[in-house]
Enzyme design. Structure first.
Site, short mmCIF file in Angstrom:
data_model
loop_
_atom_site.label_atom_id
_atom_site.label_comp_id
_atom_site.label_asym_id
_atom_site.label_seq_id
_atom_site.Cartn_x
_atom_site.Cartn_y
_atom_site.Cartn_z
N HIS A 213 44.16 49.43 43.73
CA HIS A 213 44.35 48.97 42.34
C HIS A 213 43.36 49.67 41.43
O HIS A 213 42.47 50.36 41.90
CB HIS A 213 44.26 47.44 42.24
CG HIS A 213 42.91 46.85 42.52
ND1 HIS A 213 42.28 46.95 43.75
CD2 HIS A 213 42.05 46.14 41.74
CE1 HIS A 213 41.12 46.30 43.70
NE2 HIS A 213 40.95 45.81 42.50
N ASP B 185 35.51 49.58 40.40
CA ASP B 185 34.76 49.51 41.66
C ASP B 185 35.63 49.86 42.87
O ASP B 185 35.19 49.74 44.01
CB ASP B 185 34.09 48.14 41.83
CG ASP B 185 35.08 47.01 41.91
OD1 ASP B 185 36.12 47.05 41.22
OD2 ASP B 185 34.83 46.05 42.67
ZN LIG Z 1 39.51 44.38 41.73
#
Ligand SMILES: [Zn+2]
Length: 253
Positions: free
Chosen positions: A56, A60
């Site tokens: 996704h 991070d």
């Molecule tokens: Zn996430």
């Protein structure tokens, strides 16, 4: 030949993952929180990165992609998402990604983000669920809604008990603290709590875990269990509603 999987810490509490096919020497990174620890892990093993499988768009999880692509010229596989630029291959529900001779099945698991996908290596009994399913927890629902996230968790729960869960963050201890407020008498949860205390004291990661154990101890996978509904005073209510209440309470905990 079985795949080799390595996990290592990235950023504050992310996990980095490499999966390596000994037959072809192909190596994939599942997400790329930051480049340096991934490069270090590759060099330690003498592996070359051939693929990055993105779950996704969150920073991070993709922060290291550009640098790794520049260094290795690897292929970038990503969900159909306007928020992820420059993918070489876009994948969605039911697609199969090849890493050398290893096959990864794509499951769309929206809720945390709308573009979130998970990768299942059936031959390795390995599920990479990133920020959809954590050990004894689940991701925050930022972009989707509770019924959508509950459906995504049901998709992952349908996988066999002997599959290993590799998740995106080391959040297990905090998740257990919350879960015990909902199901204080759950024996599997109490056993997991003891195990995690031992692992953390030894500075060891709490993943991977077996999906079968998660089904017994993770309250977010158990929103349709009467004991969990009772734990949030919602006996008899729809599972997606119970799930929503669990997530709201965890957000405030
Ligand atoms: Zn996430």
């Amino acid at each position: 030949m079985a795949a080799e999987i390595r996990l290592f810490p990235c950023l504050t509490d992310n996990f980095g993952y490499l999966i390596h096919d000994p037959a072809t020497k192909a190596t994939a990174s599942i997400d790329a929180p930051e480049a340096a620890p991934i490069v270090n892990a590759l060099e330690r093993e003498g592996w070359t990165l051939t693929d990055i499988l993105i779950t996704h768009h969150h920073g991070d999880h993709v922060g290291g992609v550009a640098e790794l692509k520049q260094k290795y010229g690897c292929r970038v596989v990503a969900p159909h998402s306007a928020k992820i630029a420059d993918a070489d291959l876009r994948v969605g529900q039911g697609d199969v990604v090849k890493v050398g001779e290893l096959l990864a099945r794509v499951l769309e698991t929206p809720g945390h983000t709308l573009d979130h996908i998970s990768y299942v290596f059936d031959s390795e009994k390995a599920l990479f669920a990133a920020d959809t399913l954590f050990s004894i927890g689940c991701g925050r629902v930022f972009e989707g809604n509770y019924p959508m996230m509950w459906d995504s968790l049901l998709k992952l729960r349908a996988l066999p008990d002997d599959f290993k869960l590799y998740c995106g963050h080391e959040y297990t201890a905090a998740n257990i603290k919350f879960a015990l407020t909902v199901e204080p008498a759950n024996a599997a949860l109490k056993a997991r709590a003891e195990e995690v205390t031992r692992l953390r004291a030894a500075n060891k990661p709490t993943v991977p875990t077996l999906l079968g154990e998660e089904k017994k101890a993770n309250v977010f996978l158990r929103a349709d269990e009467p004991s969990v509904a009772a734990g949030v005073r919602m006996k008899g209510r729809d599972a997606a509603e119970v799930f929503g209440e669990l997530r709201e309470r965890k957000n405030k905990s």
